[in-house]
Design a protein around this motif. Structure first.
Motif, PDB file in Angstrom:
ATOM      1  N   ASN A   9      -2.500   1.586  -7.680  1.00 54.73           N
ATOM      2  CA  ASN A   9      -3.708   1.633  -6.874  1.00 54.73           C
ATOM      3  C   ASN A   9      -4.052   3.060  -6.447  1.00 54.73           C
ATOM      4  O   ASN A   9      -5.224   3.459  -6.490  1.00 54.73           O
ATOM      5  CB  ASN A   9      -3.536   0.747  -5.637  1.00 54.73           C
ATOM      6  CG  ASN A   9      -4.868   0.324  -5.032  1.00 54.73           C
ATOM      7  OD1 ASN A   9      -5.915   0.522  -5.621  1.00 54.73           O
ATOM      8  ND2 ASN A   9      -4.807  -0.269  -3.856  1.00 54.73           N
ATOM      9  N   ASN A  46       5.977  -3.387  -4.161  1.00 55.09           N
ATOM     10  CA  ASN A  46       5.205  -2.502  -3.297  1.00 55.09           C
ATOM     11  C   ASN A  46       5.074  -1.101  -3.909  1.00 55.09           C
ATOM     12  O   ASN A  46       4.003  -0.491  -3.885  1.00 55.09           O
ATOM     13  CB  ASN A  46       5.869  -2.402  -1.926  1.00 55.09           C
ATOM     14  CG  ASN A  46       5.003  -1.657  -0.924  1.00 55.09           C
ATOM     15  OD1 ASN A  46       3.931  -2.113  -0.558  1.00 55.09           O
ATOM     16  ND2 ASN A  46       5.470  -0.485  -0.508  1.00 55.09           N
ATOM     17  N   ALA A  86      -9.843  -4.713  -3.223  1.00 55.35           N
ATOM     18  CA  ALA A  86     -10.046  -5.891  -2.388  1.00 55.35           C
ATOM     19  C   ALA A  86     -11.494  -6.005  -1.943  1.00 55.35           C
ATOM     20  O   ALA A  86     -12.027  -7.091  -1.758  1.00 55.35           O
ATOM     21  CB  ALA A  86      -9.124  -5.832  -1.170  1.00 55.35           C
ATOM     22  N   HIS A  95      -4.375  -6.504  -8.689  1.00 56.26           N
ATOM     23  CA  HIS A  95      -4.409  -7.841  -8.095  1.00 56.26           C
ATOM     24  C   HIS A  95      -3.214  -8.682  -8.540  1.00 56.26           C
ATOM     25  O   HIS A  95      -2.729  -9.523  -7.780  1.00 56.26           O
ATOM     26  CB  HIS A  95      -5.716  -8.545  -8.456  1.00 56.26           C
ATOM     27  CG  HIS A  95      -6.924  -7.980  -7.761  1.00 56.26           C
ATOM     28  ND1 HIS A  95      -6.984  -7.799  -6.401  1.00 56.26           N
ATOM     29  CD2 HIS A  95      -8.120  -7.537  -8.241  1.00 56.26           C
ATOM     30  CE1 HIS A  95      -8.154  -7.287  -6.065  1.00 56.26           C
ATOM     31  NE2 HIS A  95      -8.860  -7.105  -7.165  1.00 56.26           N
ATOM     32  N   LEU A 103       2.607  -1.270  -6.772  1.00 60.35           N
ATOM     33  CA  LEU A 103       1.237  -1.391  -6.283  1.00 60.35           C
ATOM     34  C   LEU A 103       0.688  -0.038  -5.840  1.00 60.35           C
ATOM     35  O   LEU A 103      -0.460   0.319  -6.140  1.00 60.35           O
ATOM     36  CB  LEU A 103       1.197  -2.387  -5.121  1.00 60.35           C
ATOM     37  CG  LEU A 103      -0.181  -2.687  -4.533  1.00 60.35           C
ATOM     38  CD1 LEU A 103      -1.101  -3.285  -5.588  1.00 60.35           C
ATOM     39  CD2 LEU A 103      -0.046  -3.626  -3.343  1.00 60.35           C
ATOM     40  N   GLU A 151      -0.358  -7.605  -6.373  1.00 61.68           N
ATOM     41  CA  GLU A 151      -0.599  -8.118  -5.023  1.00 61.68           C
ATOM     42  C   GLU A 151      -0.272  -9.601  -4.928  1.00 61.68           C
ATOM     43  O   GLU A 151       0.348 -10.057  -3.958  1.00 61.68           O
ATOM     44  CB  GLU A 151      -2.056  -7.891  -4.625  1.00 61.68           C
ATOM     45  CG  GLU A 151      -2.399  -6.466  -4.263  1.00 61.68           C
ATOM     46  CD  GLU A 151      -3.868  -6.297  -3.922  1.00 61.68           C
ATOM     47  OE1 GLU A 151      -4.187  -5.362  -3.184  1.00 61.68           O
ATOM     48  OE2 GLU A 151      -4.699  -7.098  -4.414  1.00 61.68           O
ATOM     49  N   SER A 152      -0.687 -10.366  -5.916  1.00 57.24           N
ATOM     50  CA  SER A 152      -0.417 -11.801  -5.914  1.00 57.24           C
ATOM     51  C   SER A 152       1.076 -12.083  -5.981  1.00 57.24           C
ATOM     52  O   SER A 152       1.601 -12.940  -5.259  1.00 57.24           O
ATOM     53  CB  SER A 152      -1.132 -12.472  -7.095  1.00 57.24           C
ATOM     54  OG  SER A 152      -0.807 -13.837  -7.161  1.00 57.24           O
ATOM     55  N   ARG A 184       3.501 -10.216  -4.981  1.00 59.74           N
ATOM     56  CA  ARG A 184       4.136  -9.835  -3.718  1.00 59.74           C
ATOM     57  C   ARG A 184       3.708 -10.722  -2.552  1.00 59.74           C
ATOM     58  O   ARG A 184       4.538 -11.232  -1.798  1.00 59.74           O
ATOM     59  CB  ARG A 184       3.805  -8.380  -3.403  1.00 59.74           C
ATOM     60  CG  ARG A 184       4.497  -7.827  -2.163  1.00 59.74           C
ATOM     61  CD  ARG A 184       3.920  -6.474  -1.767  1.00 59.74           C
ATOM     62  NE  ARG A 184       2.532  -6.588  -1.329  1.00 59.74           N
ATOM     63  CZ  ARG A 184       1.806  -5.551  -0.909  1.00 59.74           C
ATOM     64  NH1 ARG A 184       2.326  -4.338  -0.904  1.00 59.74           N
ATOM     65  NH2 ARG A 184       0.553  -5.727  -0.526  1.00 59.74           N
ATOM     66  N   ASP A 185       2.385 -10.914  -2.408  1.00 57.57           N
ATOM     67  CA  ASP A 185       1.847 -11.524  -1.194  1.00 57.57           C
ATOM     68  C   ASP A 185       1.741 -13.041  -1.246  1.00 57.57           C
ATOM     69  O   ASP A 185       1.752 -13.694  -0.196  1.00 57.57           O
ATOM     70  CB  ASP A 185       0.475 -10.943  -0.884  1.00 57.57           C
ATOM     71  CG  ASP A 185       0.533  -9.445  -0.618  1.00 57.57           C
ATOM     72  OD1 ASP A 185       1.626  -8.956  -0.270  1.00 57.57           O
ATOM     73  OD2 ASP A 185      -0.507  -8.768  -0.764  1.00 57.57           O
TER      74      ASP A 185
END
Length: 377
Positions: A358, A351, A374, A239, A354, A242-243, A245-246
């Motif tokens: 993951n 990316n 998620a 996470h 991740l 992800e945070s 990056r996104d």
């Protein structure tokens, strides 16, 4: 930038296209079935608590306290020098928070503490408008930390303080002693110190959350099995990337994730007013790597899957280096061809990391192909 560095960055991004975020190396995810080394989990969880989480919150307490200390002389005897010291102290707080904010589990989720420290993203500028209203109306209740705490989370954390110190009309801080804007800033800093102290105390309590982290088992209210505990630890990393990056990077490109310069949406970036955007991104990456290393997460992998940890370590280093390499504020970096290439490299490294966490690491410790952090599975 040196020519050789430019060549390396350009080569690394040769395949950077609008769809680059979906690409992955052919070997990513290509691991055979393995299993979690269950006996290593309690040690990893304990090391995460004692070596990363507790020291991280202690540092936040120290930095927020120093910020409040620097704001008092700014309010009493405003000068360019005292303002500069307060701004440096603000940057030290954002650096400390950027490292520990990756831990989005436990006490930080109680009483909206995460949002009290940093309300981000501020969609539709709702928080900004609330801060501007306080300043326009000289709302004296916002200058007392205890009453400020009862207001919207958007007006009591780092985002609000950044606007007060760096935003429109910040030069008002130098107008006169004990001005409203400075007293509001001081109240925010004192509130941040209070929240940081609560977080530190919660993790320092030997019978509290740290006890649950250190002893997974059937009677544990949080982690009934070693697998649940390991999943929590890996989930923090997933996470966190992800945070980064996104939330922190992708939005500023406004959909134009290509090497071609474009203005994008730099005002969607965290800490854009203070110029701390990429320092914060690098801080997130440093925190994630420190957690991975300090917990000794490679020990959770079977002996024949240790190469996964080696590859993750390499990508972590690449991510940190690429974030550190961005030399300009985010608005200028988006329009500068060389700097934009660096930004894209940060995205690509995020990316890649991740996918390795993951898919590779998750699969190696027994999380099935259908597992999704998620979904909360």
């Amino acid at each position: 930038m040196r020519l050789w560095t430019a060549i390396l960055l350009t080569a690394a991004l040769a395949s950077a296209t609008p769809a680059f975020a979906q690409e992955a190396d052919e070997d990513v995810g290509a691991v055979s079935s393995g299993g979690l080394v269950a006996e290593a989990v309690p040690t990893a969880m304990a090391r995460a608590v004692d070596g990363f989480i507790r020291p991280g919150y202690r540092d936040l307490v120290e930095r927020t306290g120093a910020l409040a200390d620097h704001l008092r002389p700014l309010c009493h005897r405003p000068s360019p020098q005292s303002l500069a010291r307060a701004r440096r102290a603000f940057s030290e707080v954002t650096a400390a928070w950027s490292r520990i904010e990756i831990v989005r589990v436990g006490p930080v989720l109680d009483d909206n503490r995460f949002e009290r420290v940093l309300f981000f993203p501020d969609r539709k500028s709702t928080g900004l408008k609330q801060v501007q209203r306080i300043l326009a109306e000289n709302d004296e209740t916002a200058t007392i930390a205890t009453s400020l705490r009862g207001k919207s989370v958007a007006v009591q954390g780092l985002g609000a303080l950044e606007y007060v110190l760096f935003g429109t009309d910040a030069d008002e801080l130098l107008d006169a002693p004990d001005g409203f804007r400075c007293r509001y800033a001081r109240a925010i800093a004192e509130n941040l110190t209070s929240v940081a102290a609560e977080l530190s105390a919660a993790w320092e309590n030997p019978r509290g959350v740290q006890a649950a982290w250190k002893a997974p088992g059937p009677d544990n209210p949080l982690y009934r099995t070693q697998g649940e505990a390991a999943t929590e630890l890996l989930g923090i990393l997933v996470h966190g990337v992800e945070s980064l990056r996104d939330q922190r990077l992708r939005p500023v490109f406004a959909g134009e994730i290509t090497p071609k310069p474009s203005p994008g949406h730099p005002k969607l970036a965290v800490y854009w007013r203070s110029g701390e955007t990429m320092d914060s991104v690098a801080g997130n990456a440093l925190g994630l790597k420190a957690l991975f290393d300090t917990a000794g997460m490679r020990a959770l992998l079977p002996a024949d899957r240790q190469s996964i940890a080696d590859s993750i370590d390499i990508v972590f280093n690449d991510l940190i280096a690429s974030a550190d390499a961005v030399d300009q504020p985010i608005d200028k970096a988006l329009m500068n061809p060389a700097e934009r290439v660096k930004l894209l490299l940060v995205l690509r490294n995020a990316n890649d990391l991740l996918q390795r966490l993951n898919m590779d690491f998750g699969a190696a410790i027994g999380l099935g192909a259908g597992f999704s952090f998620a979904d909360g599975d």
